[in-house]
Design a protein around this motif. Structure first.
Motif, PDB file in Angstrom:
ATOM      1  N   LEU A 100       0.858  -1.185   0.000  1.00  0.00           N
ATOM      2  CA  LEU A 100       0.000   0.000   0.000  1.00  0.00           C
ATOM      3  C   LEU A 100       0.889   1.230   0.000  1.00  0.00           C
ATOM      4  N   ARG A 101       0.519   2.223  -0.815  1.00  0.00           N
ATOM      5  CA  ARG A 101       1.262   3.479  -0.842  1.00  0.00           C
ATOM      6  C   ARG A 101       0.288   4.599  -1.182  1.00  0.00           C
ATOM      7  N   GLU A 102       0.152   5.561  -0.267  1.00  0.00           N
ATOM      8  CA  GLU A 102      -0.794   6.646  -0.491  1.00  0.00           C
ATOM      9  C   GLU A 102      -0.468   7.824   0.418  1.00  0.00           C
ATOM     10  N   LEU A 103      -1.115   8.958   0.140  1.00  0.00           N
ATOM     11  CA  LEU A 103      -1.047  10.104   1.039  1.00  0.00           C
ATOM     12  C   LEU A 103      -2.224  10.008   1.990  1.00  0.00           C
ATOM     13  N   ARG A 104      -1.956  10.217   3.280  1.00  0.00           N
ATOM     14  CA  ARG A 104      -2.997  10.073   4.293  1.00  0.00           C
ATOM     15  C   ARG A 104      -2.927  11.205   5.302  1.00  0.00           C
ATOM     16  N   ASP A 105      -4.064  11.425   5.968  1.00  0.00           N
ATOM     17  CA  ASP A 105      -4.069  12.270   7.153  1.00  0.00           C
ATOM     18  C   ASP A 105      -3.593  11.417   8.319  1.00  0.00           C
ATOM     19  N   PRO A 106      -2.449  11.739   8.920  1.00  0.00           N
ATOM     20  CA  PRO A 106      -1.966  10.917  10.029  1.00  0.00           C
ATOM     21  C   PRO A 106      -2.919  10.998  11.220  1.00  0.00           C
ATOM     22  N   GLU A 109      -1.816  10.903  17.214  1.00  0.00           N
ATOM     23  CA  GLU A 109      -0.545  10.575  17.841  1.00  0.00           C
ATOM     24  C   GLU A 109       0.601  10.640  16.831  1.00  0.00           C
ATOM     25  N   MET A 110       0.355  10.150  15.609  1.00  0.00           N
ATOM     26  CA  MET A 110       1.396  10.172  14.580  1.00  0.00           C
ATOM     27  C   MET A 110       1.643  11.596  14.092  1.00  0.00           C
ATOM     28  N   ARG A 111       0.605  12.407  14.023  1.00  0.00           N
ATOM     29  CA  ARG A 111       0.770  13.796  13.600  1.00  0.00           C
ATOM     30  C   ARG A 111       1.690  14.536  14.578  1.00  0.00           C
ATOM     31  N   THR A 112       1.504  14.267  15.864  1.00  0.00           N
ATOM     32  CA  THR A 112       2.361  14.879  16.881  1.00  0.00           C
ATOM     33  C   THR A 112       3.781  14.341  16.793  1.00  0.00           C
ATOM     34  N   ARG A 120      -2.393  18.840   6.958  1.00  0.00           N
ATOM     35  CA  ARG A 120      -1.354  18.405   6.032  1.00  0.00           C
ATOM     36  C   ARG A 120      -1.282  16.876   6.014  1.00  0.00           C
ATOM     37  N   LYS A 121      -1.037  16.318   4.834  1.00  0.00           N
ATOM     38  CA  LYS A 121      -0.955  14.874   4.686  1.00  0.00           C
ATOM     39  C   LYS A 121       0.490  14.396   4.785  1.00  0.00           C
ATOM     40  N   ALA A 122       0.626  13.108   5.034  1.00  0.00           N
ATOM     41  CA  ALA A 122       1.943  12.461   5.059  1.00  0.00           C
ATOM     42  C   ALA A 122       1.899  11.260   4.130  1.00  0.00           C
ATOM     43  N   ALA A 123       3.075  10.813   3.722  1.00  0.00           N
ATOM     44  CA  ALA A 123       3.150   9.587   2.915  1.00  0.00           C
ATOM     45  C   ALA A 123       3.014   8.389   3.848  1.00  0.00           C
ATOM     46  N   TYR A 124       2.183   7.433   3.446  1.00  0.00           N
ATOM     47  CA  TYR A 124       2.012   6.207   4.234  1.00  0.00           C
ATOM     48  C   TYR A 124       2.274   5.008   3.334  1.00  0.00           C
ATOM     49  N   MET A 125       3.037   4.046   3.863  1.00  0.00           N
ATOM     50  CA  MET A 125       3.371   2.857   3.081  1.00  0.00           C
ATOM     51  C   MET A 125       3.280   1.606   3.938  1.00  0.00           C
ATOM     52  N   GLU A 126       2.890   0.526   3.285  1.00  0.00           N
ATOM     53  CA  GLU A 126       3.024  -0.802   3.869  1.00  0.00           C
ATOM     54  C   GLU A 126       3.829  -1.632   2.874  1.00  0.00           C
ATOM     55  N   SER A 127       4.877  -2.276   3.356  1.00  0.00           N
ATOM     56  CA  SER A 127       5.764  -3.045   2.486  1.00  0.00           C
ATOM     57  C   SER A 127       6.055  -4.397   3.104  1.00  0.00           C
ATOM     58  N   TRP A 142       5.410   5.930   7.998  1.00  0.00           N
ATOM     59  CA  TRP A 142       4.938   7.291   7.723  1.00  0.00           C
ATOM     60  C   TRP A 142       6.153   8.146   7.410  1.00  0.00           C
ATOM     61  N   VAL A 143       6.036   9.032   6.434  1.00  0.00           N
ATOM     62  CA  VAL A 143       7.139   9.924   6.062  1.00  0.00           C
ATOM     63  C   VAL A 143       6.629  11.363   6.048  1.00  0.00           C
ATOM     64  N   ASN A 144       7.367  12.246   6.696  1.00  0.00           N
ATOM     65  CA  ASN A 144       7.030  13.667   6.743  1.00  0.00           C
ATOM     66  C   ASN A 144       7.484  14.319   5.438  1.00  0.00           C
ATOM     67  N   LEU A 145       6.546  14.680   4.593  1.00  0.00           N
ATOM     68  CA  LEU A 145       6.885  15.244   3.279  1.00  0.00           C
ATOM     69  C   LEU A 145       7.428  16.670   3.370  1.00  0.00           C
ATOM     70  N   ALA A 146       7.223  17.327   4.490  1.00  0.00           N
ATOM     71  CA  ALA A 146       7.822  18.650   4.671  1.00  0.00           C
ATOM     72  C   ALA A 146       9.336  18.529   4.809  1.00  0.00           C
ATOM     73  N   THR A 147       9.789  17.402   5.361  1.00  0.00           N
ATOM     74  CA  THR A 147      11.216  17.146   5.508  1.00  0.00           C
ATOM     75  C   THR A 147      11.793  16.468   4.275  1.00  0.00           C
ATOM     76  N   VAL A 148      11.021  15.554   3.680  1.00  0.00           N
ATOM     77  CA  VAL A 148      11.489  14.759   2.532  1.00  0.00           C
ATOM     78  C   VAL A 148      10.485  14.884   1.383  1.00  0.00           C
ATOM     79  N   PRO A 149      10.404  16.050   0.731  1.00  0.00           N
ATOM     80  CA  PRO A 149       9.392  16.234  -0.319  1.00  0.00           C
ATOM     81  C   PRO A 149       9.567  15.282  -1.492  1.00  0.00           C
ATOM     82  N   GLY A 150      10.807  14.865  -1.772  1.00  0.00           N
ATOM     83  CA  GLY A 150      11.053  13.991  -2.901  1.00  0.00           C
ATOM     84  C   GLY A 150      10.516  12.580  -2.725  1.00  0.00           C
ATOM     85  N   PHE A 151      10.143  12.223  -1.502  1.00  0.00           N
ATOM     86  CA  PHE A 151       9.682  10.852  -1.260  1.00  0.00           C
ATOM     87  C   PHE A 151       8.365  10.564  -1.962  1.00  0.00           C
TER      88      PHE A 151
END
Length: 230
Positions: A100-106, A109-112, A120-127, A142-151
């Motif tokens: 699974l790979r999508e943008l989600r509202d965290p 607890e994860m948002r904090t 703001r959304k974050a990247a969410y993946m299951e691998s 979960w990946v913070n796209l503000a820190t890693v926009p290229g992800f």
């Protein structure tokens, strides 16, 4: 053909670092070599390398050249594991599958945890990581796209998110938690174990300076053993 602006050269060098052309800590070609390769001025190359240095991807030293940023010293005690290397060290062929790979509202607890602002959304993946044909570990990330926009647009067909982030984003500090998780129906199906079986579980959050990078939960298949130096 490479865009020969400093932005284009920066991205071309970044792509080669991510692809593993140079290892962590390895000296890369200098301004003269890159200028000849790309057909541009040394000034343009200098701007590209300086931008990569400001992002923390390379480090530059006067008369010492430019190197892919090495792992910071705290990682000598607990190095972020490259799952591919873990599998291959056991003599097995590594593979991974994005479930699974999508943008989600965290969730709250994860948002904090990732310092993501409201709305703001974050990247969410299951691998699923594989050792040969068998499950090795199941990952929720979960990946913070503000820190890693290229992800968001990263090509992860060959390189797992685990390895892409290790190669691409330096980290200053991290937190790791180890526990046992009782396999629910989904985890049992992914890892080919019985529901209710205890799974070795690692939770990890990393930061680059004061910016959260990623939060991950790894559930390992039966028989996993964690080893690290102290």
């Amino acid at each position: 053909m490479t865009n020969t602006t400093h932005q284009g050269i920066r991205e071309a060098i970044r792509a080669r670092i991510v692809a593993g052309e140079w290892q962590l800590g390895e000296l890369i070609p200098g301004e003269v070599e890159f200028a000849e390769e790309f057909g541009c001025s040394r000034t343009t190359v200098n701007r590209a390398l300086q931008a990569l240095a400001e992002e923390g991807i390379v480090e530059r030293k006067r008369k010492g050249g430019t190197r892919v940023r090495p792992l910071p010293s705290p990682q000598a005690q607990f190095r972020i594991p490259v799952i591919r290397e873990q599998v291959e060290s056991r003599g097995r062929e590594y593979g991974h599958r994005i479930v699974l790979r999508e943008l989600r509202d965290p969730p709250g607890e994860m948002r904090t945890r990732l310092q993501i602002g409201s709305g703001r959304k974050a990247a969410y993946m299951e691998s699923l990581h594989l050792a040969g044909k068998h499950p090795f570990a199941f990952e929720r990330r979960w990946v913070n796209l503000a820190t890693v926009p290229g992800f968001a647009e990263a090509d992860l067909s060959e390189l797992s998110a685990n390895e892409w982030l290790i190669r691409t984003v330096p980290f200053s500090r991290g937190e790791v938690g180890l526990t046992a998780t009782s396999a629910d129906a989904r985890l049992a199906a992914m890892l080919e174990v019985e529901p209710g079986e205890a799974l070795f579980t690692m939770e990890r959050t990393t930061w680059f300076e004061d910016r959260a990078v990623t939060a991950i939960t790894l559930y390992y298949a039966r028989g996993y053993r964690l080893e690290f130096g102290i």
